[in-house]
Write an enzyme that holds these catalytic residues in place. Sequence first.
Site, PDB file in Angstrom:
ATOM      1  CG  ASP A  53      11.544  24.162 -25.188  1.00  0.00           C
ATOM      2  OD1 ASP A  53      11.901  24.952 -24.287  1.00  0.00           O
ATOM      3  OD2 ASP A  53      10.360  23.866 -25.405  1.00  0.00           O
ATOM      4  CG  HIS A 246      27.634  -0.266  -1.842  1.00  0.00           C
ATOM      5  ND1 HIS A 246      27.967  -1.583  -1.586  1.00  0.00           N
ATOM      6  CD2 HIS A 246      26.370  -0.113  -1.358  1.00  0.00           C
ATOM      7  CE1 HIS A 246      26.976  -2.194  -0.977  1.00  0.00           C
ATOM      8  NE2 HIS A 246      25.987  -1.319  -0.836  1.00  0.00           N
ATOM      9  NE  ARG A 317      31.227  -6.996   3.091  1.00  0.00           N
ATOM     10  CZ  ARG A 317      31.787  -6.590   1.971  1.00  0.00           C
ATOM     11  NH1 ARG A 317      31.182  -5.693   1.221  1.00  0.00           N
ATOM     12  NH2 ARG A 317      32.953  -7.063   1.587  1.00  0.00           N
ATOM     13  CD  GLU A 334      31.385  -0.536   0.247  1.00  0.00           C
ATOM     14  OE1 GLU A 334      31.294  -1.213  -0.780  1.00  0.00           O
ATOM     15  OE2 GLU A 334      31.450  -1.031   1.397  1.00  0.00           O
ATOM     16  NE  ARG A 336      27.571  -1.426   3.377  1.00  0.00           N
ATOM     17  CZ  ARG A 336      27.680  -2.473   2.551  1.00  0.00           C
ATOM     18  NH1 ARG A 336      28.723  -2.561   1.743  1.00  0.00           N
ATOM     19  NH2 ARG A 336      26.760  -3.407   2.527  1.00  0.00           N
TER      20      ARG A 336
END
Length: 445
Positions: A53, A246, A317, A334, A336
């Site tokens: 369902d 990440h 970073r 990457e 992040r």
Amino acid sequence: MEGLTRDKIIDIAKAENVRFIRLQFSDILGTIKNVEVPLSQIDKALEGQMMFDGSSIEGFTRIEESDMYLVPDLNTWTIFPWTTSRGDKVARLICDVYKIDGTPFEGDPRTNLKTVLKEMEDMGFTSFNLGPEPEFFLFKLDERGKPTTELNDKGGYFDLAPTDSGENCRRDIVIELEDMGFDIEASHHEVAEGQHEIDFKYADAVTACDNIQTFKLVVKTVARKHNLHATFMPKPLFGINGNGMHFNVSLFRGNKNAFFDESAEDGLSEEMKYFMAGVLKHVKGFTAVTNPLVNSYKRLVPGYEAPSYIAWSKKNRSPLMRIPSSRGLSTRVEVRSVDPSANPYLALAVILKAGLDGIKNKLELRESIDLNLYELTREERIHHGVEDLPSTLYNALKVMRDSEMTKEALGSHIFKAFYEHKMLEWDGYRANVSDWEINQYMDKY
């Protein structure tokens, strides 16, 4: 398990004494759902004839059009290791959702990702790889088995026992994952107390998202055996780092990484730079998807290693996107900002769609920002052309509402259902009176 056939699965199930099969799928919020059937129904299950369902599932269908089918991906067959000691084993198959007329359901997140991947293939690419880095916290349970806010350890980055008292739980998680076919690359304590990370090998887009969902299930299941609660909540505690997930992504043509150009000084291809420019252009419009909770925006604040600003770098970073130093087949970007509360199928779909838009339109990538963005003043960030990510779920939803790219990436069904659900979530939060407000204002006013 690659290359599995219907007959092979039946043989394995009988030989391993599998008694039940869970047919798994995900709703638009990323919550794992399943229909469990006894082995006697295995033929029907493998033929995609198990009905459920859909009106009962968040964001799926209305009650008058609720009948849906679960069509299993045979390569996702696995036996849950933690059920083997009981004798009656339980296996699972991850499924795509189909409508009653036999066509794929446009509201199924896994099917939606495949739609965006088809667009990628039409552009000449063969695969989109993802290496995720999901983080989680371990909290103690109380005497009733309910989660507390008491952390399990006082460890820090790369600590080990006895400081990292979550080490045994983390090791058992790794063992269970490897028994299920995961290729584990690393396991360690993260920066915050009680926080952990287990990295597993990258895979193609759909497989990687399947793996994220399986990973969450295993982590929570094993933690319970250690009398602990594992949470992927983005920011469970004030004053310490939150949980990120990440996304390390790369596009391939056959066995060649389209992000790598050995003739370029930095090793980065023009297509990679176009892709990154697309992500930077559209990130505000898809942040509600990659960071879907009210709580997600408590993580996206300066000072706790999560990105708050829209920029990229080859070195530090603090920006939204970072370029790891590896080149050749390992060249990747990457992203992040993603957190582990996101539906991985939807999060990857919007990132891929944004990147493909950058490639199609040959968007110019702005200069990298190799400074610590957290240390810059607002004026300095403006000077460098660095914008802020949305600061709340409401702000993210406002931008999402007007993002044609996000609408195309999710399709009209998922976009509408997701947006409406999240606006209700924001309204509920907005009307709530928090402990912070009581502590801040009760005495003063």
